[in-house]
Design an enzyme around this catalytic site. Structure first.
Site, short mmCIF file in Angstrom:
data_model
loop_
_atom_site.label_atom_id
_atom_site.label_comp_id
_atom_site.label_asym_id
_atom_site.label_seq_id
_atom_site.Cartn_x
_atom_site.Cartn_y
_atom_site.Cartn_z
N HIS A 77 -16.18 0.84 11.67
CA HIS A 77 -15.87 2.07 12.30
C HIS A 77 -16.27 2.56 13.69
CE1 HIS A 77 -13.79 5.96 12.19
NE2 HIS A 77 -14.51 6.62 11.10
N ASP A 84 5.64 -1.70 10.30
CA ASP A 84 6.59 -2.96 10.06
C ASP A 84 6.01 -4.16 10.55
OD1 ASP A 84 8.58 -4.59 9.65
OD2 ASP A 84 9.99 -3.71 10.70
#
Length: 479
Positions: free
Chosen positions: A175, A393
Site C-alpha cells: 500500500h 477488461d
C-alpha cells in the site's frame, strides 16, 4: 426487510510453485523515494483486491485472447507491462530517518498459477458475488517467508482458473506504492497490453517528490484523524474485540435515499449521496453500540485529492493521493439530534479537503513521526463505487466483481464499511454497504436503519406511504 442467508462453499485450489515475473526488457537500477503521503505507517501492509471474470465466447473476447489460456496471457502481459512500471519489480528498503525507498532491482513480482474445482455460479454468480468471500486465503496466497514488509515483492498476483471457464485475478499490493486508484491504473494498462497495445495509453509517472513535505513544513489543519486521545477526560470508546460479529449488507436505492433527504433541512438537501449515507450509518451505528453518552465518536472518510492538487499531478501518477478527514461528536449529541446534525458534521469535514489539506498531511507525517489514524471510537468509510467505464477488461470482458477482497472473518470489518455500486436481480440500482457489528448491536442497528428509511409524507395524510429498506441483507458470522 428481506433477509437472505448465505452459505460459504468450500472448494479445493491446486497451486503451482510461485514464480517471479521480471520486466521483459532491461530496466534501470536506481533508488526511488516514496512521497510523504505514500510513506505513512498506516500504509505499511499488503492490501488485497480480487477480480472475477466469467467465461466468454470467442465473439466477445479480444482477438489476442481467443482460444488462449488466461494464465499464460496474463503472465506474458505482466512482463511487458513491468518494463513501464519497473519500480514495481523492485524491493522496499528502509533509509535513515525511517524513510522508505524503492530499490529498482528488476527482481520481479510474485506470480502464482492455480486451478479451483468451483464455478462462479457456486461462488454466488453475478447478483450475489460480493465480499466477504469464502476461502479467500486460497485465492490470494502469499508463500511463507514473504510476509515481511521490507525486502519482499511489491505485488503478489494469483490467477486461478475455474471449472466454468472463468478465472479469478487476485492481487496483494504494497500500500505504500499505490492505493486503489493506482491499482486501477495498473490494471487498465494491463488490459491494454493484453489486447495488443505496445504500451499503456497513459504512461506511468513516478514523481513522488511532488507530495513530499514542504521546507519548512506548514501543518495548516488540525488533522483530528490523528488524535491520540479524543478528549481531556479520556471519554473514549474502547477498541472492541470482535466476537460473534454479524455481517450484513444494506442496499440503498433512490427510494431510501429520498426518504433520508426528506428528514434534512432545506440547506442540506443538496448534499451528496456519500455525505447522506455516511451520516446515516454513523448515527445508526452509534445508537446501536449504546456507548457512554459522553464518549467521543468519529467517522473517518477516505477522500481522493488527486483532482484537487494544483498544479495538477501528471496524468500517469500512480502514487497514493488519499487523505482521511474526520467528523467528531459525542455519542449523546449524535444520537439525540436529527439526521441533519450528522450530515452537517460530515459535510464540513469532507469540504475541508483541498490541495492544501494533502500538503498539510505530508508536513504532519514528516514532523510528527508518521502517526497512524486513531481507531478509538472510529468508524471508517470509503467509496469504491465504479462506473461501467471504470471496470477492468483484461481481454475476456469486464469483471463481475472487482475491488476489495474481504475475508469471512475479517477482524476489522466491524469498524469499517465501503460503498459499492450494485444492481439487484429486480434491476434496481443503488449503493450496497457491508456492515459488521456484534449481534445484539446489529439487531438495534437494523431497527434504527429501518426507522430512518421509512418514507414519511411532507404533509399529514390519511394513508401515509411507508417503505422498508427493501434490500438485501446478507449475513456472515465470525465466531
Amino acid at each position: 426487510m428481506e433477509v437472505f442467508p448465505t452459505s460459504s462453499p468450500l472448494f479445493m485450489v491446486h497451486r503451482r510453485e510461485p514464480e517471479f515475473i521480471a520486466p521483459s526488457k532491461p530496466t534501470p537500477h536506481e533508488f526511488k523515494y516514496l512521497s510523504d503521503i505514500d510513506d505513512r505507517k498506516g500504509h505499511r501492509f499488503h492490501f488485497p483486491a480480487i477480480f472475477f471474470y466469467p467465461s466468454k465466447n470467442d465473439a466477445s473476447m479480444a482477438s489476442t485472447c481467443k482460444g488462449r489460456d488466461p494464465v499464460d496471457v496474463i503472465r506474458k502481459a505482466l512482463a511487458k507491462l513491468l518494463v513501464f512500471y519497473y519500480p514495481l519489480a523492485g524491493r522496499l528498503r528502509e533509509s535513515p530517518g525511517d524513510k522508505l525507498i524503492v530499490e529498482c532491482t528488476g527482481e520481479g513480482i510474485m506470480f502464482i498459477e492455480a486451478d479451483a474445482d468451483v464455478s462462479l455460479n457456486r461462488l454466488g454468480g453475478g447478483d450475489a458475488l460480493k465480499p466477504p468471500f469464502p476461502c479467500l486465503e486460497e485465492l490470494l496466497y502469499v508463500p511463507p517467508g514473504y510476509q515481511d514488509f521490507l525486502n519482499s515483492p511489491l505485488l503478489f498476483i494469483q490467477v486461478t482458473r475455474l471449472i466454468c471457464g472463468g478465472f479469478i485475478f487476485g492481487v496483494q499490493f504494497n500500500h505504500t506504492i499505490f492505493g486503489g486508484p493506482g491499482l486501477g491504473r495498473f490494471m487498465i494498462a494491463l488490459g491494454e497490453i493484453i489486447r495488443g497495445e505496445v504500451s499503456p495509453s497513459i504512461l506511468p509517472a513516478w514523481q513522488r517528490h511532488i507530495l513530499n513535505a514542504r521546507d519548512p513544513p506548514q501543518v495548516t489543519f488540525a488533522h483530528r484523524e490523528y488524535d491520540v486521545t479524543m478528549s481531556d477526560n479520556n471519554n473514549t470508546l474502547p477498541l472492541l474485540i470482535p466476537q460473534d460479529i454479524d455481517y450484513r449488507y444494506f442496499f440503498f436505492t433512490r427510494k431510501e435515499e429520498g426518504a433520508l433527504r426528506e428528514q434534512l433541512p432545506v440547506h442540506l438537501q443538496a448534499c451528496s449521496a456519500f455525505e447522506l449515507l455516511t451520516a446515516c450509518l454513523w448515527r445508526c451505528r452509534t445508537v446501536a453500540l449504546s456507548s457512554d453518552p459522553k464518549a467521543r465518536v468519529r467517522v473517518v472518510m477516505a477522500v481522493d485529492t488527486r483532482w484537487k492538487i494544483n498544479p495538477p499531478l501528471p496524468a500517469g501518477y500512480y502514487g497514493n493521493t488519499m487523505v482521511y478527514p474526520v467528523a467528531v461528536s459525542t455519542t449523546e449529541k449524535l444520537s439525540h439530534n436529527p439526521l441533519g446534525f450528522a450530515v452537517d458534521l460530515v459535510k464540513k469535514a469532507k469540504n475541508e479537503v483541498n490541495g492544501e489539506y494533502i500538503r498539510s498531511t505530508a508536513d504532519l507525517m514528516a514532523t510528527k513521526g508518521r502517526p497512524i489514524i486513531s481507531t478509538e471510537g472510529t468508524y471508517f468509510i470509503s467509496d469504491v463505487r465504479k462506473t461501467p467505464d471504470e471496470m477492468i477488461d483484461l481481454g475476456w470482458g469486464k469483471e463481475l466483481y472487482g475491488g476489495c477482497a474481504i475475508r469471512n472473518q475479517c477482524a476489522t470489518l466491524w469498524m469499517s464499511s465501503f460503498y459499492m455500486s450494485y444492481r439487484n436481480n429486480k434491476g434496481d440500482e443503488g449503493i450496497l454497504v457491508p456492515v459488521g457489528l456484534p449481534r445484539l448491536a446489529m439487531s438495534k442497528f437494523v431497527v434504527e436503519i429501518e426507522s430512518m428509511t421509512m418514507i414519511k409524507p411532507s404533509v399529514p395524510a390519511l394513508h401515509p406511504k411507508t417503505s422498508q429498506l427493501t434490500s438485501l441483507i446478507y449475513r456472515k458470522s465470525a465466531l
